[in-house]
Design a protein around this motif. Sequence first.
Motif, PDB file in Angstrom:
ATOM      1  N   ALA A 151      -4.908   4.421   2.114  1.00 51.89           N
ATOM      2  CA  ALA A 151      -3.843   4.302   1.126  1.00 51.89           C
ATOM      3  C   ALA A 151      -4.414   3.705  -0.149  1.00 51.89           C
ATOM      4  O   ALA A 151      -5.548   3.229  -0.181  1.00 51.89           O
ATOM      5  N   TYR A 155       9.959  -4.116  -1.544  1.00 50.36           N
ATOM      6  CA  TYR A 155       9.173  -3.742  -2.720  1.00 50.36           C
ATOM      7  C   TYR A 155       9.857  -4.183  -4.005  1.00 50.36           C
ATOM      8  O   TYR A 155       9.199  -4.624  -4.952  1.00 50.36           O
ATOM      9  N   LYS A 179       4.129   8.981   0.658  1.00 48.43           N
ATOM     10  CA  LYS A 179       4.840   7.942   1.399  1.00 48.43           C
ATOM     11  C   LYS A 179       5.385   6.871   0.458  1.00 48.43           C
ATOM     12  O   LYS A 179       4.984   6.767  -0.701  1.00 48.43           O
ATOM     13  N   GLU A 180       6.301   6.062   0.981  1.00 47.77           N
ATOM     14  CA  GLU A 180       6.837   4.944   0.228  1.00 47.77           C
ATOM     15  C   GLU A 180       5.866   3.768   0.241  1.00 47.77           C
ATOM     16  O   GLU A 180       4.953   3.701   1.065  1.00 47.77           O
ATOM     17  N   HIS A 181       6.073   2.837  -0.695  1.00 47.06           N
ATOM     18  CA  HIS A 181       5.287   1.615  -0.691  1.00 47.06           C
ATOM     19  C   HIS A 181       5.554   0.825   0.587  1.00 47.06           C
ATOM     20  O   HIS A 181       6.703   0.678   1.005  1.00 47.06           O
ATOM     21  N   GLU A 182       4.498   0.306   1.203  1.00 45.81           N
ATOM     22  CA  GLU A 182       4.571  -0.398   2.465  1.00 45.81           C
ATOM     23  C   GLU A 182       4.017  -1.809   2.310  1.00 45.81           C
ATOM     24  O   GLU A 182       2.894  -1.986   1.839  1.00 45.81           O
ATOM     25  N   ARG A 227       0.837  -1.192   0.000  1.00 42.73           N
ATOM     26  CA  ARG A 227       0.000   0.000   0.000  1.00 42.73           C
ATOM     27  C   ARG A 227       0.872   1.241   0.000  1.00 42.73           C
ATOM     28  O   ARG A 227       2.029   1.204   0.416  1.00 42.73           O
ATOM     29  N   GLN A 228       0.291   2.350  -0.478  1.00 40.55           N
ATOM     30  CA  GLN A 228       1.020   3.606  -0.554  1.00 40.55           C
ATOM     31  C   GLN A 228       0.093   4.761  -0.207  1.00 40.55           C
ATOM     32  O   GLN A 228      -0.902   4.996  -0.894  1.00 40.55           O
TER      33      GLN A 228
END
Length: 127
Positions: free
Chosen positions: A92, A111, A43-46, A38-39
């Motif tokens: 997100a 990621y 923010k960065e991809h989580e 999720r993003q």
Amino acid sequence: QVQLVESGGGVVQPGESLRLSCAASGGTLPTLAIAWFRQAPGKEHEFVAAINWNGSSTKYADFVKDRFTISRDNVQRMVHLQLNSLKLEDTAVYYCGIREGVYNSARAKSYGYWGRWGQGTQVTVSS
């Protein structure tokens, strides 16, 4: 090549639930591991969750705490992510991605470990 399409997002209040789906077409789904990331804006991809080719192995991010469940149906060529007890911080865009090759669950949180991605589906939790 496998193409992925996410769906099921929406706007909910804290504590409510959503069920996200990832539909696959083309390629050979049964041999692929699939992950949800999720993003949030800016923010960065989580990493959220991952599942191997037959569903026997699953992995979750620490923040899930038994609230989310990943599953797959290789006949329907679908992967699902059940989101329960949603919180404001869960807001997100949620993406599903694939791993083409041998799957190592220890690397699932990275990621860059994953390949193709869908267009994402928006989850908004608001009071």
